[in-house]
Design a protein around this motif. Structure first.
Motif, mmCIF file in Angstrom:
data_model
loop_
_atom_site.group_PDB
_atom_site.id
_atom_site.type_symbol
_atom_site.label_atom_id
_atom_site.label_comp_id
_atom_site.label_asym_id
_atom_site.label_seq_id
_atom_site.Cartn_x
_atom_site.Cartn_y
_atom_site.Cartn_z
ATOM 1 N N MET A 186 91.366 8.163 72.857
ATOM 2 C CA MET A 186 89.895 8.640 72.771
ATOM 3 C C MET A 186 89.808 9.341 71.574
ATOM 4 O O MET A 186 88.687 9.421 71.014
ATOM 5 C CB MET A 186 90.020 9.607 73.981
ATOM 6 C CG MET A 186 89.595 8.759 75.409
ATOM 7 S SD MET A 186 89.741 9.675 76.949
ATOM 8 C CE MET A 186 88.196 10.400 77.031
ATOM 9 N N ALA A 187 90.914 9.879 70.946
ATOM 10 C CA ALA A 187 90.949 10.867 69.632
ATOM 11 C C ALA A 187 90.531 9.708 68.567
ATOM 12 O O ALA A 187 89.699 9.894 67.687
ATOM 13 C CB ALA A 187 92.143 11.547 69.445
ATOM 14 N N TRP A 189 89.296 6.787 68.917
ATOM 15 C CA TRP A 189 87.631 6.192 68.967
ATOM 16 C C TRP A 189 86.863 7.256 68.662
ATOM 17 O O TRP A 189 86.009 6.797 67.943
ATOM 18 C CB TRP A 189 87.606 5.960 70.529
ATOM 19 C CG TRP A 189 86.089 5.632 71.080
ATOM 20 C CD1 TRP A 189 85.239 6.085 71.948
ATOM 21 C CD2 TRP A 189 85.192 4.459 70.400
ATOM 22 N NE1 TRP A 189 84.123 5.721 71.898
ATOM 23 C CE2 TRP A 189 84.058 4.604 71.070
ATOM 24 C CE3 TRP A 189 85.417 3.697 69.467
ATOM 25 C CZ2 TRP A 189 82.830 3.743 70.833
ATOM 26 C CZ3 TRP A 189 84.306 2.861 69.010
ATOM 27 C CH2 TRP A 189 83.225 2.913 69.824
ATOM 28 N N THR A 190 86.920 8.435 69.020
ATOM 29 C CA THR A 190 85.932 9.553 68.671
ATOM 30 C C THR A 190 86.046 9.595 67.098
ATOM 31 O O THR A 190 85.008 9.480 66.144
ATOM 32 C CB THR A 190 86.394 10.826 69.006
ATOM 33 O OG1 THR A 190 86.408 10.768 70.368
ATOM 34 C CG2 THR A 190 85.548 11.710 68.567
ATOM 35 N N GLN A 191 87.368 9.428 66.165
ATOM 36 C CA GLN A 191 87.509 9.449 65.143
ATOM 37 C C GLN A 191 86.625 8.308 64.239
ATOM 38 O O GLN A 191 86.275 8.518 63.255
ATOM 39 C CB GLN A 191 88.892 9.303 64.579
ATOM 40 C CG GLN A 191 89.085 9.430 63.164
ATOM 41 C CD GLN A 191 89.025 10.878 62.471
ATOM 42 O OE1 GLN A 191 88.620 11.678 63.124
ATOM 43 N NE2 GLN A 191 89.402 10.827 61.101
ATOM 44 N N PHE A 193 84.374 6.792 65.383
ATOM 45 C CA PHE A 193 82.703 6.837 65.660
ATOM 46 C C PHE A 193 82.269 7.834 64.342
ATOM 47 O O PHE A 193 81.321 7.747 63.604
ATOM 48 C CB PHE A 193 82.409 7.298 66.979
ATOM 49 C CG PHE A 193 81.090 8.186 66.936
ATOM 50 C CD1 PHE A 193 79.834 7.369 66.769
ATOM 51 C CD2 PHE A 193 81.019 9.398 66.807
ATOM 52 C CE1 PHE A 193 78.783 8.192 66.824
ATOM 53 C CE2 PHE A 193 80.193 10.219 66.906
ATOM 54 C CZ PHE A 193 78.845 9.785 66.831
ATOM 55 N N GLY A 194 83.172 8.922 64.314
ATOM 56 C CA GLY A 194 82.762 9.752 63.291
ATOM 57 C C GLY A 194 82.937 9.368 61.935
ATOM 58 O O GLY A 194 81.959 9.671 61.222
#
Lengths: 230, 230
Positions: A186-187, A189-191, A193-194
């Motif tokens: 999830m980290a 994936w978040t990264q 996206f960011g």
DNA sequence: ACCAGATCGAGAGCAGTGCTCTCGTTTCGT
DNA sequence: ACGAAACGAGAGCACTGCTCTCGATCTGGT
């Protein structure tokens, strides 16, 4: 075979053309899509559009679903094209595919991942397609773990309530995936996206012209965090 | 002292009140802020508003600048309140302050970090305030490095053109900061943005109720990546 | 082959928007 | 005290999403 009537055929083509024209407008005018402008471009009057989409939001929803699916397909294809036994290669391929897709269609990416309109609640149709890109990332890690190429981090780093939450998500998404590894997915994936959002929305320093290299290095850092073998 | 005229005083109060009312509307109606509705709420006619803001975009810009400054101040205050010799503690304090600020003002956060309107080009006034939150993160790492509590990663991991780009940014932002460490700072900042955006825009799985713990763990992962001492 | 009913496009219209212009009134600096 | 600047109200323009009505066209069942 059902032998679709002429009217049904014309209607299907019309739906596609409306979406195509709307996508074109989206690319130039951004999220404030004007139904009347779309209708004008098609030589129609605005009220006629309502025969095909009950409201502007429904048109946008249709575009969103298709965009999610297109992005998901692009990421999945990139992953599938990489060496199955090379988790890091697959990771980079998937991330780069997402970036390429977004850079080629900034307005559609903004539609998917930009700030939502307060009134607009994502219909259920969008939830499935929206999960495809992160699912690819999770799949890469799951495969790497199964192949013994990724070590599971110490689960003790997770406070209990969070571990339980993650366990529930893992059970639905990738049974057997350790919670701490899911958290790292999830980290990642978040990264991802960011990174794409920052680049697309102009939040990357102008003195950083080598954006592809920057992106590759940033995603490589996350691959390190995930423990993907080099 | 200049002895501000009554008119100047009233005008200043009016500017503040307009912004306050606009912020209130923003919180409920989202980014599609209606000038006429704001004017109505103030018992004015819409055209009178144009005596104070030449256009709707200028009003939004004013709100954006103030929001950037408020977020920056909140993050800076949180960092200043933490033990100066504990980089990880400062990191967590700063990240949590950003999240708290955003959760309390989702619409304003969306205004800052949501998808930009295509026509809207960020005026120069916004660039400085926008850098305050990431600058705090960089400052924490810079201090930790100076105190010998953070080790600089191997610069060889960076391809040359990217290293040069980062060196230029470091020279302007934090002279002496190793490029690879700056890259990790930017990863942390990107992650922070992604985390808050996902949580605010409803992209976090509904089966993850312990969001504060999740956030803390995710930022802790980035602190690991940065090599902040535990 | 026909005809009722569904489907469609055009047009008018409503309420709302950002923005401009004009016109009296109020306040300011001199 | 007076000309100039600032101000609020109102009308108006072009635009938006959306609704309703009215003919024209097509469809499926008899």
């Amino acid at each position: 075979m059902p032998a679709p009537s002429i009217r049904a055929r014309v209607r299907a083509e019309m739906l596609d053309e409306i979406k195509a024209v709307a996508r074109r407008h989206l690319a130039t005018d951004g999220a404030n899509l004007s139904l009347r402008a779309v209708a004008r471009d098609m030589g129609m009057v605005s009220s006629a559009l309502y025969r095909y989409f009950p409201s502007r939001d429904d048109l946008l929803t249709a575009l969103i679903v298709e965009a999610y699916d297109a992005l998901g397909a692009a990421v999945e294809a990139a992953d599938a094209g990489a060496d199955r036994l090379d988790p890091r290669g697959r990771w980079h391929a998937a991330c780069r595919a997402a970036r390429d897709w977004a850079l080629a269609r900034p307005a559609e990416y903004a539609l998917l991942y930009g700030s939502p309109v307060p009134g607009y609640a994502a219909p259920a149709d969008t939830l499935g397609p929206a999960m495809r890109p992160p699912a690819v990332l999770v799949g890469i890690v799951r495969d790497g773990l199964a192949a013994g190429r990724i070590a599971a981090p110490d689960p003790g780093e997770l406070p209990e309530p969070l571990r339980a939450d993650l366990a529930e998500i893992a059970a639905a998404l990738a049974p057997g995936l350790p919670e701490a590894l899911l958290a790292r997915c999830m980290a990642g994936w978040t990264q991802l996206f960011g990174l794409i959002s920052f680049e697309l929305f102009g939040r990357i320093d102008r003195t950083l012209p080598h954006r592809a290299e920057y992106f590759a290095h940033q995603t490589d850092l996350m691959a390190d965090l995930l423990g993907l073998p080099r």
